[in-house]
Scaffold this motif. Sequence first.
Motif, PDB file in Angstrom:
ATOM      1  N   ALA A  17       0.576  -1.148  -0.054  1.00 19.35           N
ATOM      2  CA  ALA A  17      -0.163   0.045  -0.139  1.00 19.35           C
ATOM      3  C   ALA A  17       1.349   1.503   0.063  1.00 19.35           C
ATOM      4  N   GLN A  18       1.829   1.058   0.660  1.00 25.27           N
ATOM      5  CA  GLN A  18       2.366   1.987   0.907  1.00 25.27           C
ATOM      6  C   GLN A  18       3.449   2.680  -0.217  1.00 25.27           C
ATOM      7  N   LYS A  19       4.048   1.561  -1.336  1.00 24.96           N
ATOM      8  CA  LYS A  19       5.031   1.795  -2.111  1.00 24.96           C
ATOM      9  C   LYS A  19       3.497   2.435  -3.518  1.00 24.96           C
ATOM     10  N   ALA A  20       2.164   1.519  -3.365  1.00 19.23           N
ATOM     11  CA  ALA A  20       1.426   2.157  -4.498  1.00 19.23           C
ATOM     12  C   ALA A  20       0.914   3.203  -4.393  1.00 19.23           C
ATOM     13  N   LEU A  26      -1.793   1.544  -9.697  1.00 17.57           N
ATOM     14  CA  LEU A  26      -2.446   0.468  -8.069  1.00 17.57           C
ATOM     15  C   LEU A  26      -1.502  -0.989  -8.288  1.00 17.57           C
ATOM     16  N   PRO A  27      -2.103  -1.552  -7.014  1.00 20.28           N
ATOM     17  CA  PRO A  27      -1.362  -2.674  -7.065  1.00 20.28           C
ATOM     18  C   PRO A  27      -2.158  -3.866  -7.547  1.00 20.28           C
ATOM     19  N   SER A  28      -1.487  -4.779  -7.654  1.00 18.53           N
ATOM     20  CA  SER A  28      -2.102  -6.156  -9.152  1.00 18.53           C
ATOM     21  C   SER A  28      -2.168  -7.227  -8.676  1.00 18.53           C
ATOM     22  N   ILE A  29      -2.904  -8.122  -8.358  1.00 15.38           N
ATOM     23  CA  ILE A  29      -1.927  -9.432  -8.128  1.00 15.38           C
ATOM     24  C   ILE A  29      -2.813 -10.586  -8.951  1.00 15.38           C
ATOM     25  N   VAL A  30      -2.443 -11.435 -10.153  1.00 13.35           N
ATOM     26  CA  VAL A  30      -2.595 -11.856 -10.839  1.00 13.35           C
ATOM     27  C   VAL A  30      -2.293 -13.483 -10.537  1.00 13.35           C
ATOM     28  N   CYS A  31      -2.821 -14.214  -9.911  1.00 11.24           N
ATOM     29  CA  CYS A  31      -3.168 -15.222  -9.541  1.00 11.24           C
ATOM     30  C   CYS A  31      -2.900 -16.902 -11.333  1.00 11.24           C
ATOM     31  N   TYR A  32      -1.983 -18.202 -10.967  1.00 10.77           N
ATOM     32  CA  TYR A  32      -1.692 -18.404 -11.722  1.00 10.77           C
ATOM     33  C   TYR A  32      -1.821 -19.933 -11.282  1.00 10.77           C
ATOM     34  N   GLU A  33      -2.083 -21.455 -12.410  1.00 10.09           N
ATOM     35  CA  GLU A  33      -1.876 -22.890 -12.028  1.00 10.09           C
ATOM     36  C   GLU A  33      -1.340 -22.824 -12.326  1.00 10.09           C
ATOM     37  N   ARG A  34      -0.290 -23.566 -12.120  1.00 10.85           N
ATOM     38  CA  ARG A  34       1.381 -24.394 -12.514  1.00 10.85           C
ATOM     39  C   ARG A  34       1.634 -22.977 -14.029  1.00 10.85           C
ATOM     40  N   PRO A  35       2.868 -22.429 -13.692  1.00 10.52           N
ATOM     41  CA  PRO A  35       3.258 -21.452 -15.390  1.00 10.52           C
ATOM     42  C   PRO A  35       4.724 -21.845 -15.116  1.00 10.52           C
ATOM     43  N   ALA A  36       5.267 -22.124 -16.582  1.00 10.47           N
ATOM     44  CA  ALA A  36       6.248 -22.550 -16.225  1.00 10.47           C
ATOM     45  C   ALA A  36       7.292 -22.521 -15.558  1.00 10.47           C
ATOM     46  N   ASP A  37       7.387 -21.574 -14.553  1.00  8.12           N
ATOM     47  CA  ASP A  37       8.278 -21.033 -14.043  1.00  8.12           C
ATOM     48  C   ASP A  37       8.148 -21.859 -12.348  1.00  8.12           C
ATOM     49  N   PRO A  39       6.099 -25.208 -12.164  1.00  7.67           N
ATOM     50  CA  PRO A  39       4.742 -26.018 -12.686  1.00  7.67           C
ATOM     51  C   PRO A  39       4.527 -26.976 -11.808  1.00  7.67           C
ATOM     52  N   LYS A  40       4.598 -27.222 -10.677  1.00  7.97           N
ATOM     53  CA  LYS A  40       3.790 -28.212 -10.044  1.00  7.97           C
ATOM     54  C   LYS A  40       2.729 -27.083  -8.561  1.00  7.97           C
ATOM     55  N   LYS A  41       2.966 -25.764  -8.694  1.00 10.83           N
ATOM     56  CA  LYS A  41       2.263 -24.855  -7.824  1.00 10.83           C
ATOM     57  C   LYS A  41       1.490 -24.252  -8.793  1.00 10.83           C
ATOM     58  N   PHE A  42       0.783 -23.823  -7.401  1.00 10.41           N
ATOM     59  CA  PHE A  42      -0.007 -22.849  -7.988  1.00 10.41           C
ATOM     60  C   PHE A  42       0.456 -21.148  -7.173  1.00 10.41           C
ATOM     61  N   VAL A  43       0.769 -19.478  -8.186  1.00  6.44           N
ATOM     62  CA  VAL A  43       1.241 -18.975  -7.768  1.00  6.44           C
ATOM     63  C   VAL A  43       0.650 -17.254  -7.568  1.00  6.44           C
ATOM     64  N   ALA A  44       0.695 -16.964  -7.035  1.00  9.07           N
ATOM     65  CA  ALA A  44       0.782 -15.123  -7.257  1.00  9.07           C
ATOM     66  C   ALA A  44       1.237 -14.126  -7.532  1.00  9.07           C
ATOM     67  N   ARG A  45       1.807 -13.202  -8.226  1.00 12.73           N
ATOM     68  CA  ARG A  45       2.342 -12.458  -8.816  1.00 12.73           C
ATOM     69  C   ARG A  45       2.126 -10.885  -8.175  1.00 12.73           C
ATOM     70  N   LEU A  46       3.328  -9.915  -7.688  1.00 14.68           N
ATOM     71  CA  LEU A  46       2.591  -9.089  -7.385  1.00 14.68           C
ATOM     72  C   LEU A  46       3.228  -8.168  -8.722  1.00 14.68           C
ATOM     73  N   PHE A  47       2.410  -6.649  -9.415  1.00 16.07           N
ATOM     74  CA  PHE A  47       2.396  -5.610 -10.064  1.00 16.07           C
ATOM     75  C   PHE A  47       2.456  -4.475  -9.748  1.00 16.07           C
ATOM     76  N   THR A  53       3.736  -1.131 -16.223  1.00 15.54           N
ATOM     77  CA  THR A  53       3.199  -1.524 -15.652  1.00 15.54           C
ATOM     78  C   THR A  53       4.561  -1.800 -14.855  1.00 15.54           C
ATOM     79  N   ILE A  54       4.795  -2.390 -13.603  1.00 15.57           N
ATOM     80  CA  ILE A  54       6.158  -2.458 -12.993  1.00 15.57           C
ATOM     81  C   ILE A  54       5.918  -3.794 -12.393  1.00 15.57           C
ATOM     82  N   THR A  55       6.689  -5.098 -12.789  1.00 11.79           N
ATOM     83  CA  THR A  55       6.558  -5.730 -12.830  1.00 11.79           C
ATOM     84  C   THR A  55       7.700  -6.109 -11.665  1.00 11.79           C
TER      85      THR A  55
END
Length: 99
Positions: A17-20, A26-37, A39-47, A53-55
Amino acid sequence: MKNMTVIVNCFDYKAIAQKAHRINKLPSIVCYERPADFPKKFVARLFYLGNTTITTNVVVTGDTYDELLEKINPVLDYLGMVKFNRAPGDDNCIMEVWL
């Protein structure tokens, strides 16, 4: 090694919140199911979204979708984020986006 992925157990919602606010994005979280990096996990990435867009290299992982949600729920609640389902043109491993 600046771009090395950093896996955390949960997102620091106050720091997000402070950085945003500081960078006026606007902070954003993208949820992935088994991305290539992860492959056995569910992942949430912050943008950070704005004119550009800042990745970030910060991710939260879980063995199941429920585990991942449990880990990211504090930031979703604190920031009042709203879930958007994946769009038809999104990568197949994207499950949802939180804004």
